[in-house]
Design a protein around this motif. Structure first.
Motif: not given
Length: 220
Positions: A192-199
């Motif tokens: 989830k951290l990766y998915v939300s890194a720049f979104l």
């Protein structure tokens, strides 16, 4: 920039390299806080040359990864004021708008950019895929995902897995999910951290994350 400290474009691109390095997971030997340094270099470039388009791009991208949406949008608005004409920067700013959740304006700029310059950067395809995923046009999202052609970063497989899951093509989604975790096992710890890194649109992040979980990814 050591040789020519007044080289505005050099400062801007150095900052952009710091952002790119951060995105790819590299740590700079020259700056502990790469993103903050990128913003400073972008601002330095603008002081040296107020119409340096790369400087505005650097500031916008760095602030997106810093999750500072207002500053990213401010940089884009300042860029517009200089009456820019570079199609590549236009596409990057369109991506930034989509990452900030400003979908329609971002897509319009990206669409114009890729028609003006068909030799654009791979992550433009990712931003268009995010746009269509948000619109629940999952076949279109899959089409633009497959145009990325970047096997060295997880996003192509990640978006493909999510789009297939939302299309209820579960056997294909699970196959992509298995390949994703085999090639990028670290994702299972930070998904989830990766998915939300720049979104910066939490609704899009939630939708992507939910689709990935549907495909069989279980975050550790």
């Amino acid at each position: 920039v050591e040789t020519d400290p007044a080289y505005a474009l050099g400062w801007a691109v150095l900052g952009e390299i710091f952002v790119g390095g951060y995105f790819m997971g590299y740590k700079s030997r020259f700056a502990e806080q790469q993103l903050e340094q990128a913003v400073l270099y972008g601002k330095k470039a603008i002081r040296l040359d107020p119409v340096c388009q790369h400087a505005y791009q650097t500031i916008a991208l760095a602030n997106i990864f810093l999750r500072n949406r207002s500053e990213a949008l401010k940089a884009i608005e300042e860029w517009k004021k200089i009456k820019p004409s570079a199609s590549g920067i236009m596409g990057a700013m369109g991506c930034c708008l989509i990452f900030c959740g400003e979908y329609e304006e971002g897509f319009k700029m990206l669409d114009e950019s890729v028609h003006l310059n068909p030799y654009y950067q791979w992550w433009f395809n990712a931003a268009i895929a995010f746009y269509y995923f948000k619109k629940e046009a999952f076949e279109d999202a899959l089409y633009w995902t497959e145009k990325m052609n970047t096997p060295n970063v997880p996003w192509e497989l990640l978006l493909k897995t999510a789009a297939l899951a939302e299309m209820n093509c579960m056997s294909e989604a699970k196959k992509c999910c298995t390949e994703l975790l085999q090639r990028f096992p670290f994702l299972q710890n930070i998904l989830k951290l990766y998915v939300s890194a720049f979104l910066l649109d939490e609704l899009l992040v939630t939708k992507l994350y939910s689709a990935l979980q549907k495909s069989g990814i279980k975050e550790l």
